[in-house]
Write a protein that holds these residues in place. Structure first.
Motif, PDB file in Angstrom:
ATOM      1  N   ASN A  18       3.527   7.860 -12.264  1.00  0.00           N
ATOM      2  CA  ASN A  18       2.289   7.994 -11.487  1.00  0.00           C
ATOM      3  C   ASN A  18       1.463   6.710 -11.558  1.00  0.00           C
ATOM      4  N   LEU A  46       7.272   3.352  -3.076  1.00  0.00           N
ATOM      5  CA  LEU A  46       6.927   4.266  -1.991  1.00  0.00           C
ATOM      6  C   LEU A  46       7.783   5.506  -2.215  1.00  0.00           C
ATOM      7  N   GLN A  81       0.839  -1.184   0.000  1.00  0.00           N
ATOM      8  CA  GLN A  81       0.000   0.000   0.000  1.00  0.00           C
ATOM      9  C   GLN A  81       0.876   1.236   0.000  1.00  0.00           C
ATOM     10  N   SER A  82       0.555   2.149  -0.885  1.00  0.00           N
ATOM     11  CA  SER A  82       1.326   3.380  -1.006  1.00  0.00           C
ATOM     12  C   SER A  82       1.270   4.176   0.292  1.00  0.00           C
ATOM     13  N   ASN A  83       2.326   4.962   0.503  1.00  0.00           N
ATOM     14  CA  ASN A  83       2.309   5.873   1.651  1.00  0.00           C
ATOM     15  C   ASN A  83       1.793   7.253   1.228  1.00  0.00           C
ATOM     16  N   ASN A  84       1.284   7.350  -0.009  1.00  0.00           N
ATOM     17  CA  ASN A  84       0.606   8.552  -0.521  1.00  0.00           C
ATOM     18  C   ASN A  84       1.427   9.836  -0.460  1.00  0.00           C
ATOM     19  N   VAL A  85       2.739   9.719  -0.621  1.00  0.00           N
ATOM     20  CA  VAL A  85       3.591  10.895  -0.733  1.00  0.00           C
ATOM     21  C   VAL A  85       3.824  11.122  -2.225  1.00  0.00           C
ATOM     22  N   LEU A  86       3.681  12.354  -2.673  1.00  0.00           N
ATOM     23  CA  LEU A  86       3.833  12.641  -4.100  1.00  0.00           C
ATOM     24  C   LEU A  86       5.307  12.769  -4.477  1.00  0.00           C
ATOM     25  N   LEU A 104       3.048   4.219  -9.283  1.00  0.00           N
ATOM     26  CA  LEU A 104       2.740   4.557  -7.889  1.00  0.00           C
ATOM     27  C   LEU A 104       1.334   4.084  -7.525  1.00  0.00           C
ATOM     28  N   LYS A 105       0.381   4.225  -8.450  1.00  0.00           N
ATOM     29  CA  LYS A 105      -0.988   3.741  -8.205  1.00  0.00           C
ATOM     30  C   LYS A 105      -1.023   2.232  -8.047  1.00  0.00           C
ATOM     31  N   SER A 146       9.641   8.829  -0.502  1.00  0.00           N
ATOM     32  CA  SER A 146      10.121   9.321   0.786  1.00  0.00           C
ATOM     33  C   SER A 146      11.116  10.448   0.541  1.00  0.00           C
ATOM     34  N   ASN A 206       1.256   0.655  -6.617  1.00  0.00           N
ATOM     35  CA  ASN A 206       2.037   0.406  -5.390  1.00  0.00           C
ATOM     36  C   ASN A 206       3.383  -0.266  -5.636  1.00  0.00           C
TER      37      ASN A 206
END
Length: 196
Positions: free
Chosen positions: A145, A154, A11-16, A148-149, A156, A151
């Motif tokens: 992108n 990640l 699961q992504s950590n949702n950082v762009l 990233l969707k 950081s 997963n």
């Protein structure tokens, strides 16, 4: 006994993503180039993304390809990525190198190579100050992108000292552990699960 099966859900950590941040590959990515990799993003725009894998040393040294460095201490060389593998890239902390591109606070890419050579040949410290790479990683348009969707990565942020550390053996594991307990569990996942 209740086992939380969600702990192994990727699961992504949702950082762009953005210039100067890092990508950390998810533990199940089985790819010779990108598996267990940490990639510094050099640029990220709508047109595409460029990065350097910072934790994959090559079995040769910069001294093997730059003849002027033949008689100085071995300088490690890293696999920057699968694109332009005949091109040398260099990350450094030297703010006064003309033409260098700022990547993040105190960290620069490329610039006048003669100035870099002069710095090294004058006996200045290379470790922690300059890292060399062959090739780079590239993504077109929305490709990163999309990954990233899915997963695959990640995102950081790391400081200059971490990024310039030439001891890269545990870099992937350490980068995951810094993201918290869920990701620390991933860092212990065996490279080849059937061997466990």
């Amino acid at each position: 006994m209740n086992i939380d099966s969600d702990i192994f859900k990727i699961q992504s950590n949702n950082v762009l993503p953005s210039r100067g941040k890092i990508l950390i590959s998810e533990p199940f990515l089985r790819d010779a180039t990108f598996g267990r990799s940490v990639i510094l993003l050099i640029d990220h725009t709508d047109e595409g993304t460029m990065g350097l894998i910072i934790n994959k040393p090559l079995p040769i040294f910069v001294n093997d390809i730059i003849k002027e460095f033949k008689y100085i201490d071995d300088i490690p060389l890293y696999k920057g990525g699968p694109v332009a593998t005949d091109t040398l890239f260099y990350l450094h902390t030297l703010a006064n190198i003309s033409g260098a591109i700022p990547v993040s606070k105190g960290l620069y890419l490329n610039g006048d190579f003669d100035e870099i050579k002069k710095y090294i040949l004058q006996g200045n410290k290379v470790d922690q100050h300059i890292r060399f790479f062959l090739g780079y990683c590239g993504w077109e348009g929305e490709q990163l992108n999309d990954e990233l969707k899915e997963n695959t990565w990640l995102v950081s942020k790391e400081d200059k000292d971490y990024l310039m550390n030439s001891d890269t053996k545990d870099m992937w594991k350490e980068a995951l552990e810094k993201l918290g307990s869920k990701y620390e569990a991933w860092s212990r996942f065996p490279r080849v699960p059937t061997f466990n």
